[in-house]
Design a protein around this motif. Structure first.
Motif, mmCIF file in Angstrom:
data_model
loop_
_atom_site.group_PDB
_atom_site.id
_atom_site.type_symbol
_atom_site.label_atom_id
_atom_site.label_comp_id
_atom_site.label_asym_id
_atom_site.label_seq_id
_atom_site.Cartn_x
_atom_site.Cartn_y
_atom_site.Cartn_z
ATOM 1 N N VAL A 1 0.839 -1.191 0.000
ATOM 2 C CA VAL A 1 0.000 0.000 0.000
ATOM 3 C C VAL A 1 0.875 1.242 0.000
ATOM 4 N N LYS A 2 1.932 1.211 0.812
ATOM 5 C CA LYS A 2 2.820 2.370 0.863
ATOM 6 C C LYS A 2 3.969 2.188 -0.116
ATOM 7 N N ASP A 3 4.584 3.263 -0.460
ATOM 8 C CA ASP A 3 5.581 3.296 -1.520
ATOM 9 C C ASP A 3 6.927 2.839 -0.972
ATOM 10 N N MET A 4 7.045 1.535 -0.801
ATOM 11 C CA MET A 4 8.245 0.978 -0.171
ATOM 12 C C MET A 4 8.740 -0.210 -0.986
ATOM 13 N N ILE A 5 10.043 -0.401 -0.976
ATOM 14 C CA ILE A 5 10.705 -1.508 -1.652
ATOM 15 C C ILE A 5 11.446 -2.297 -0.579
ATOM 16 N N ILE A 6 11.435 -3.621 -0.681
ATOM 17 C CA ILE A 6 12.248 -4.434 0.242
ATOM 18 C C ILE A 6 13.314 -5.121 -0.587
ATOM 19 N N SER A 7 14.556 -4.714 -0.381
ATOM 20 C CA SER A 7 15.678 -5.224 -1.166
ATOM 21 C C SER A 7 16.709 -5.856 -0.240
ATOM 22 N N GLY A 8 16.912 -7.157 -0.399
ATOM 23 C CA GLY A 8 17.870 -7.852 0.458
ATOM 24 C C GLY A 8 17.499 -7.794 1.922
ATOM 25 N N GLY A 9 16.195 -7.693 2.206
ATOM 26 C CA GLY A 9 15.738 -7.652 3.588
ATOM 27 C C GLY A 9 15.704 -6.282 4.216
ATOM 28 N N GLU A 10 16.117 -5.260 3.482
ATOM 29 C CA GLU A 10 16.116 -3.894 4.012
ATOM 30 C C GLU A 10 14.987 -3.082 3.371
ATOM 31 N N ASN A 11 14.297 -2.301 4.193
ATOM 32 C CA ASN A 11 13.240 -1.421 3.680
ATOM 33 C C ASN A 11 13.841 -0.192 3.012
ATOM 34 N N VAL A 12 13.355 0.115 1.835
ATOM 35 C CA VAL A 12 13.781 1.317 1.116
ATOM 36 C C VAL A 12 12.519 2.101 0.751
#
Length: 518
Positions: free
Chosen positions: A408-419
């Protein structure tokens, strides 16, 4: 209960039990307890009073565990800083929480010195072996010179830690977790069978990250053994598993992939390993299958949640990865609500939706954060009637299993880290050649998702992908920076209200995928 209760119990019931193993040092719970009570005295002598913030910027070590405990014992609030952040980002966090003390190790001594130059009154403690840099107090010397002090006995409702996470406004925000929050999560995990009594746990994931910190609190209550390596490398993990007979470890899916695909995997005796808990991002079916084949004796359990939930909301147990559950596709889900936590799927008006319908995943329980540090408006938006809004879109089946399908929110999860996209966009927009930009997550076999930028250049200006990445690294952490970019002078797609249509930018990358997040 408070976060030091586990240490008080371990000193009483298992003083001779092995507590920590790190760099050849092996200490019992009795020894760790004695060190913590003296370290707490040192912190108080340096001016730490009830509720004061003590920040840590360090790789994994046994001293990090002692700091978690000693800060609470002294009555303070621990602030674990992200070792992957830029100095600018960590300076912002230090100023935001107004920490008076910063503990650093050798890897971050120079950064600490620069931060102390920038922030008036910031005291530095050096927690590592070797010579102590000028202007810093030595951790071991402070400990040796201090007398033990009694536990400050902070109450369950008192603030225990501030854990910084990305922000939708472009600035990180401090998640406030109470003693009750952290202990509720620790007890929930133990009640679910995680970190069983007598286990030997490997701290391979970073200790500043709450997923790993939560495991530590459960181990404190259960009396297990904590083995620390400075940071994750496949061979470092394999060596520790073999040499210390590790039974349990928490890894993010990217780490699992790097471990099981490593050519030296067969050279190590990993027979002691019983449980791998994975989380921070979903695991691909292909990686899970390879891991199960490479480690057929190991149980895989997924923990889904977020820092704001201390951090676990749901668990997908090992037996839900196999057999009839796998045939039903449950291995692709995030499991069911953990003990002590309620989960439901709601629409935009916070009404629960029918089973199988996509909505936002929300959770409530004693694990829900106190709020965001000095951000009451953001707190009020996140927690509504006690329900924490995760920002993840998902469905629930008739048996209560959750499936994450979108964000829902504009977030990316890359390698376990929130961006958070806005943080990256704010950095990119500062480049003189950039007129407009949008940041999205696209599928990545290695990272789950990777950060991708779509950039519109100013008339007559140009910038290359490599130049853009190098520029971003001067402002934000490397893992937040784009790994790829589309750069042109063509305008971005806009809605009637002038908002960038990110779903249009995402569509070509995700249209062949089963779900819209990885």
């Amino acid at each position: 209960m408070n976060i030091t209760q586990g240490l008080r119990r371990a000193r009483q019931t298992n003083p001779g039990g092995l507590a920590t193993i790190c760099n050849g040092r092996r200490r019992t719970w009795g020894e760790v307890g004695a060190r913590v009570t003296r370290l707490a005295g040192a912190l108080q002598a340096l001016g730490v009073k009830a509720g004061d913030r003590v920040a840590v910027l360090s790789l994994n070590s046994d001293r990090y565990l002692e700091l978690y405990l000693a800060t609470g014992w002294a009555g303070g609030v621990i602030v674990p800083l992200n070792i992957r952040w830029s100095a600018v980002e960590n300076e912002d966090a230090l100023r935001d929480c107004r920490a008076g003390l910063l503990v650093v190790d050798k890897a971050f001594a120079a950064t600490g010195a620069a931060l102390a130059q920038a922030i008036a009154g910031l005291q530095l403690i050096y927690a590592d072996d070797g010579d102590t840099p000028a202007g810093m107090a030595n951790y071991e010397a402070l400990l040796d010179a201090s007398a033990p002090v009694p536990d400050a006995m902070r109450s369950g409702a008192d603030l225990a830690g501030i854990f910084y996470t990305g922000g939708t406004t472009g600035r990180s925000k401090g998640v406030m977790l109470s003693h009750t929050n952290l202990m509720a999560n620790a007890l929930n995990a133990l009640g679910e069978g995680l970190f069983p009594a007598g286990c030997t746990y490997l701290h391979a994931a970073p200790m500043f990250h709450l997923a790993n910190g939560a495991a530590m609190y459960s181990l404190l209550l259960g009396g297990g053994t904590n083995v620390m390596i400075q940071g994750f490398t496949p061979e470092g993990v394999m060596a520790a598993l073999q040499n210390e007979r590790i039974t349990d470890v928490l890894l993010v899916p990217t780490m699992i992939q790097m471990l099981v695909d490593h050519p030296a995997l067969g050279n190590y005796d990993l027979s002691s390993l019983q449980n791998i808990i994975y989380g921070a991002s979903p695991i691909s079916e292909a990686v899970l299958d390879r891991a199960s084949r490479a480690l057929p004796h190991v149980h895989f359990t997924q923990a889904y949640g977020m820092t704001e939930l201390s951090p676990i909301a749901t668990l997908l147990h090992w037996n839900d990865h196999i057999g009839d559950s796998r045939a039903k596709g449950r291995h692709r889900g995030a499991g069911r609500a953990t003990l002590g936590c309620e989960v439901r799927i709601v629409d935009i008006d916070d009404n629960e939706v029918p089973r199988g319908t996509v909505g936002e995943i929300v959770a409530r329980g004693d694990n829900v954060m106190m709020g965001y540090w000095e951000r009451p408006e953001e707190t009020a938006r996140a927690i509504v009637d006690g329900w924490m809004h995760t920002g993840d879109g998902g469905t629930m089946d008739d048996d209560g299993f959750i499936y994450v399908v979108d964000r829902v929110k504009d977030m990316i999860i890359s390698g376990g880290e929130n961006v958070y996209s806005v943080e990256v966009e704010n950095a990119i927009a500062q480049h003189p050649a950039v007129a407009q930009c949008a940041v999205i997550g696209i599928p990545s076999e290695q990272w789950g998702e990777q950060v991708h930028a779509v950039v519109v250049t100013k008339s007559g200006a140009s910038v290359t992908e490599a130049e853009l990445l190098a520029f971003c690294k001067t402002l934000i952490a490397g893992y937040k920076c784009p790994r790829s970019a589309d750069i042109s002078d063509k305008p971005l797609p806009l809605s009637g209200a002038g908002k960038i249509l990110k779903r249009e930018l995402r569509r070509p990358f995700w249209e062949t995928q089963e779900r819209r997040v990885s």
